[in-house]
Design a protein around this motif. Structure first.
Motif, PDB file in Angstrom:
ATOM      1  N   LEU A 132      24.354  29.070  47.977  1.00 11.86           N
ATOM      2  CA  LEU A 132      24.923  27.741  48.188  1.00 11.86           C
ATOM      3  C   LEU A 132      25.964  27.401  47.128  1.00 11.86           C
ATOM      4  O   LEU A 132      26.695  26.423  47.265  1.00 11.86           O
ATOM      5  N   GLU A 133      26.033  28.206  46.074  1.00  9.90           N
ATOM      6  CA  GLU A 133      26.976  27.929  44.988  1.00  9.90           C
ATOM      7  C   GLU A 133      28.187  28.860  45.040  1.00  9.90           C
ATOM      8  O   GLU A 133      29.327  28.414  44.969  1.00  9.90           O
ATOM      9  N   MET A 134      27.947  30.161  45.182  1.00 13.88           N
ATOM     10  CA  MET A 134      29.041  31.124  45.208  1.00 13.88           C
ATOM     11  C   MET A 134      29.383  31.500  46.643  1.00 13.88           C
ATOM     12  O   MET A 134      28.523  31.487  47.527  1.00 13.88           O
ATOM     13  N   SER A 135      30.645  31.873  46.866  1.00 15.06           N
ATOM     14  CA  SER A 135      31.052  32.375  48.181  1.00 15.06           C
ATOM     15  C   SER A 135      30.539  33.802  48.348  1.00 15.06           C
ATOM     16  O   SER A 135      30.167  34.469  47.374  1.00 15.06           O
ATOM     17  N   LYS A 136      30.525  34.293  49.584  1.00 17.04           N
ATOM     18  CA  LYS A 136      30.051  35.659  49.825  1.00 17.04           C
ATOM     19  C   LYS A 136      30.947  36.683  49.125  1.00 17.04           C
ATOM     20  O   LYS A 136      30.473  37.726  48.680  1.00 17.04           O
ATOM     21  N   GLU A 137      32.244  36.357  48.987  1.00 20.42           N
ATOM     22  CA  GLU A 137      33.159  37.272  48.279  1.00 20.42           C
ATOM     23  C   GLU A 137      32.776  37.359  46.807  1.00 20.42           C
ATOM     24  O   GLU A 137      32.811  38.457  46.213  1.00 20.42           O
ATOM     25  N   GLN A 138      32.388  36.228  46.206  1.00 19.45           N
ATOM     26  CA  GLN A 138      31.978  36.242  44.803  1.00 19.45           C
ATOM     27  C   GLN A 138      30.668  37.005  44.620  1.00 19.45           C
ATOM     28  O   GLN A 138      30.496  37.742  43.640  1.00 19.45           O
ATOM     29  N   VAL A 139      29.750  36.827  45.566  1.00 25.01           N
ATOM     30  CA  VAL A 139      28.475  37.552  45.492  1.00 25.01           C
ATOM     31  C   VAL A 139      28.713  39.056  45.569  1.00 25.01           C
ATOM     32  O   VAL A 139      28.190  39.831  44.757  1.00 25.01           O
ATOM     33  N   VAL A 140      29.532  39.475  46.528  1.00 31.83           N
ATOM     34  CA  VAL A 140      29.826  40.900  46.694  1.00 31.83           C
ATOM     35  C   VAL A 140      30.562  41.442  45.480  1.00 31.83           C
ATOM     36  O   VAL A 140      30.302  42.565  45.025  1.00 31.83           O
ATOM     37  N   SER A 141      31.457  40.649  44.939  1.00 38.41           N
ATOM     38  CA  SER A 141      32.201  41.076  43.747  1.00 38.41           C
ATOM     39  C   SER A 141      31.256  41.338  42.582  1.00 38.41           C
ATOM     40  O   SER A 141      31.407  42.319  41.842  1.00 38.41           O
ATOM     41  N   ARG A 142      30.261  40.488  42.409  1.00 38.55           N
ATOM     42  CA  ARG A 142      29.283  40.679  41.329  1.00 38.55           C
ATOM     43  C   ARG A 142      28.448  41.941  41.556  1.00 38.55           C
ATOM     44  O   ARG A 142      28.187  42.702  40.625  1.00 38.55           O
ATOM     45  N   LEU A 143      27.994  42.115  42.804  1.00 36.45           N
ATOM     46  CA  LEU A 143      27.218  43.316  43.118  1.00 36.45           C
ATOM     47  C   LEU A 143      28.045  44.575  42.884  1.00 36.45           C
ATOM     48  O   LEU A 143      27.554  45.576  42.346  1.00 36.45           O
ATOM     49  N   LEU A 144      29.309  44.513  43.260  1.00 36.10           N
ATOM     50  CA  LEU A 144      30.213  45.649  43.109  1.00 36.10           C
ATOM     51  C   LEU A 144      30.490  45.938  41.644  1.00 36.10           C
ATOM     52  O   LEU A 144      30.526  47.101  41.213  1.00 36.10           O
ATOM     53  N   SER A 145      30.651  44.886  40.858  1.00 33.38           N
ATOM     54  CA  SER A 145      30.911  45.044  39.422  1.00 33.38           C
ATOM     55  C   SER A 145      29.741  45.748  38.736  1.00 33.38           C
ATOM     56  O   SER A 145      29.941  46.675  37.936  1.00 33.38           O
ATOM     57  N   ALA A 146      28.505  45.311  39.079  1.00 33.99           N
ATOM     58  CA  ALA A 146      27.321  45.914  38.464  1.00 33.99           C
ATOM     59  C   ALA A 146      27.134  47.351  38.929  1.00 33.99           C
ATOM     60  O   ALA A 146      26.772  48.231  38.139  1.00 33.99           O
ATOM     61  N   GLU A 147      27.409  47.619  40.197  1.00 33.46           N
ATOM     62  CA  GLU A 147      27.208  48.958  40.753  1.00 33.46           C
ATOM     63  C   GLU A 147      28.245  49.944  40.234  1.00 33.46           C
ATOM     64  O   GLU A 147      27.915  51.095  39.898  1.00 33.46           O
ATOM     65  N   ALA A 148      29.515  49.505  40.156  1.00 31.03           N
ATOM     66  CA  ALA A 148      30.599  50.398  39.740  1.00 31.03           C
ATOM     67  C   ALA A 148      30.812  50.406  38.235  1.00 31.03           C
ATOM     68  O   ALA A 148      31.567  51.245  37.722  1.00 31.03           O
ATOM     69  N   GLN A 149      30.151  49.433  37.544  1.00 27.59           N
ATOM     70  CA  GLN A 149      30.355  49.272  36.094  1.00 27.59           C
ATOM     71  C   GLN A 149      31.828  49.012  35.785  1.00 27.59           C
ATOM     72  O   GLN A 149      32.418  49.636  34.879  1.00 27.59           O
ATOM     73  N   ILE A 150      32.393  48.096  36.549  1.00 28.50           N
ATOM     74  CA  ILE A 150      33.765  47.644  36.336  1.00 28.50           C
ATOM     75  C   ILE A 150      33.747  46.133  36.177  1.00 28.50           C
ATOM     76  O   ILE A 150      33.091  45.437  36.961  1.00 28.50           O
ATOM     77  N   GLU A 151      34.453  45.620  35.179  1.00 29.56           N
ATOM     78  CA  GLU A 151      34.462  44.162  34.960  1.00 29.56           C
ATOM     79  C   GLU A 151      34.950  43.436  36.207  1.00 29.56           C
ATOM     80  O   GLU A 151      35.918  43.855  36.853  1.00 29.56           O
ATOM     81  N   SER A 152      34.270  42.341  36.524  1.00 27.53           N
ATOM     82  CA  SER A 152      34.608  41.585  37.732  1.00 27.53           C
ATOM     83  C   SER A 152      36.021  41.010  37.663  1.00 27.53           C
ATOM     84  O   SER A 152      36.678  40.827  38.695  1.00 27.53           O
TER      85      SER A 152
END
Length: 509
Positions: free
Chosen positions: A306-326
């Motif tokens: 309810l706070e972040m958009s789905k793009e922001q959620v995916v970006s965070r998941l991607l950052s943690a998975e790829a070890q690349i700064e968001s």
């Protein structure tokens, strides 16, 4: 006549015709002569006179409408059993109050006549008040309500009693009638869906949610197994203990953080788990890490953000998975060496059964509806629900926010039990934390805390000392404080927190 059928029955003309028909029909169908409870069925239209223009068009439209309700009525009558209803009431008139009280959760609508509903309600009233009730007492009550004359009512009730000599069948009768009642509820769904669908201004997603909610109401009613003998549960519990002892099954769903799993035995299905912390403690990152870990076990995960958009959620998941700064992902400043891990991370995440809903103003009912959709797609299997965060959920607009939040937390606990899935809900903390010397959070710091603390099975609080003290020896360390654990120990574990990629990791010794 320019109006089509559905436009016509939504028009003011319909209301005028309906009034005329009611006046002239004497609440009796002039087409088939039947008298019943279906309001529209009473509206016969073949004798409207010359008051209306386009009379032939009206007759065609009204006849079509009439036929729909005649067909509906016939189907409803097929899904009723008057003799079974009378046998059940005859059996209840001979049963003790304790047995009748066990059926008091059944709706009176399992009976298809107002008389039988009235008798059932009075029997339940007597059982709850622990009063002895027999045919004479009920006959007097019906006479007082001017439903039937006392003598006629007593004769009718005695006939019911004589038709039901086998009292052991009462529970079977009740279950069969309840199933017929549910089928009648299902039978009415198409007409309800048609009515809802006539409003073309209504957003399609809202329409689908409403339809799913209607189906869910019936599904909830279908669960009538409230009382189960302890021996049945003991056998199942013992079998689970044996399987856990052999390592065949896990006690709960592992969250991926070893020390937390050891303390909780995994997240238990039907648990309501609150994750709380002050701003920048990593609440969302922590829950997304857990969601990703659970999804890696091929268990479907629903994230309601309810706070972040789905793009922001995916970006965070991607950052943690790829070890690349968001920030690099947001700006597109990807180096040559980062393309390969990014591509690999995208491929890995695409395989995970993670579903994201970022609509604002979500209610618990809408969350339940969407979660059920995912369960249907995955053969009734669901691993986790994450809601970010509780203070943004909409309730019933109660002026008292604390009371409204109490209803929301109770609904969330009910959701966890009904879907048999752990539900993680993020929560804010009061600002009073900042005024203390020791800024580690406590249960009393939960914002609007009363109901949240009461309904939660687990309350997990996050604290990072480096946020408040730059020279702390615990840089890069996050404390995961298990402040409440309904079925186990409380305590604190420590995890590594990588601020660069906003993710948590186990500490390896």
């Amino acid at each position: 006549m320019s109006l089509n059928y559905y436009e016509y029955i939504d028009s003011l003309d319909w209301q005028e015709v309906r009034k005329l028909a009611l006046q002239r029909s004497g609440r009796k169908c002039q087409i088939c002569g039947a008298v019943n409870d279906l309001d529209v069925h009473h509206n016969s239209y073949d004798n409207l006179g010359n008051e209306r223009e386009h009379l032939e068009d009206l007759v065609v439209l009204c006849s079509e409408h009439h036929q729909l309700y005649h067909d509906s009525l016939a189907e409803v009558e097929r899904l009723a059993d008057q003799r079974l209803e009378e046998r059940l009431l005859g059996a209840l008139l001979q049963q003790n109050p304790a047995f009748i009280k066990s059926l008091s959760d059944f709706p009176a609508d399992i009976f298809t006549s107002s008389l039988r509903r009235e008798v059932f309600n009075y029997l339940c009233y007597g059982a709850n008040e622990e009063k002895a009730i027999d045919s004479v007492i009920i006959a007097g009550y019906l006479a007082q309500c001017k439903v039937l004359e006392a003598e006629e009512a007593e004769k009718l009730l005695n006939n019911w009693v004589s038709s039901s000599p086998n009292l052991q069948n009462a529970e079977i009768y009740a279950k069969e009638l309840y199933n017929l009642y549910l089928r009648r509820q299902i039978q009415q769904l198409p007409a309800k869906i048609t009515r809802l669908n006539r409003n073309y201004q209504r957003p399609i997603i809202e329409l689908i949610d409403t339809i799913q909610a209607s189906i869910q109401v019936i599904a909830n009613k279908s669960d009538t197994n409230q009382l189960i003998h302890i021996s049945d549960t003991l056998i199942e519990t013992f079998e689970n203990i044996v399987e856990r002892n052999r390592g065949i099954i896990l006690p709960g769903i592992p969250c991926g953080f070893y020390d937390l799993d050891a303390m909780t035995s995994g997240f238990q299905r039907s648990d309501l788990i609150i994750v709380a912390g002050r701003t920048s403690m990593g609440k969302s990152a922590f829950c997304l890490d857990i969601a990703s870990n659970v999804a890696n076990y091929k268990l479907p995960v629903c994230i309601f953000s309810l706070e972040m958009s789905k793009e922001q959620v995916v970006s965070r998941l991607l950052s943690a998975e790829a070890q690349i700064e968001s920030s690099y992902l947001r700006t597109g400043r990807i180096t040559k060496s980062q393309w390969e891990p990014l591509s690999r991370a995208i491929s890995n995440l695409a395989e995970l059964p993670i579903y994201i809903d970022d609509r604002p103003n979500l209610s618990v009912a809408k969350i339940q509806s969407k979660a059920r959709q995912v369960m249907l797609e995955h053969e009734s299997c669901l691993g986790l629900i994450v809601i970010d965060y509780i203070q943004l959920l909409t309730g019933d607009n109660d002026e008292n926010r604390a009371r409204e939040l109490a209803k929301i937390t109770r609904s969330l606990k009910a959701l966890a039990k009904e879907l048999n899935v752990p539900v993680i809900v993020l929560s804010q903390l009061n600002r009073s934390v900042e005024s203390r010397t020791n800024k580690r959070p406590m249960l009393s710091d939960l914002k609007e805390s009363g109901s949240i603390e009461e309904d939660a099975d687990l309350v997990i609080m996050l604290y990072r000392d480096e946020y408040y003290s730059a020279d702390t020896p615990d840089r890069g360390i996050a404390e995961v404080i298990l402040a409440k654990h309904r079925n186990g120990p409380t305590g604190t574990i420590k995890l590594l927190f990588n601020t660069q990629f906003a993710c948590f990791k186990n500490i390896k010794f």
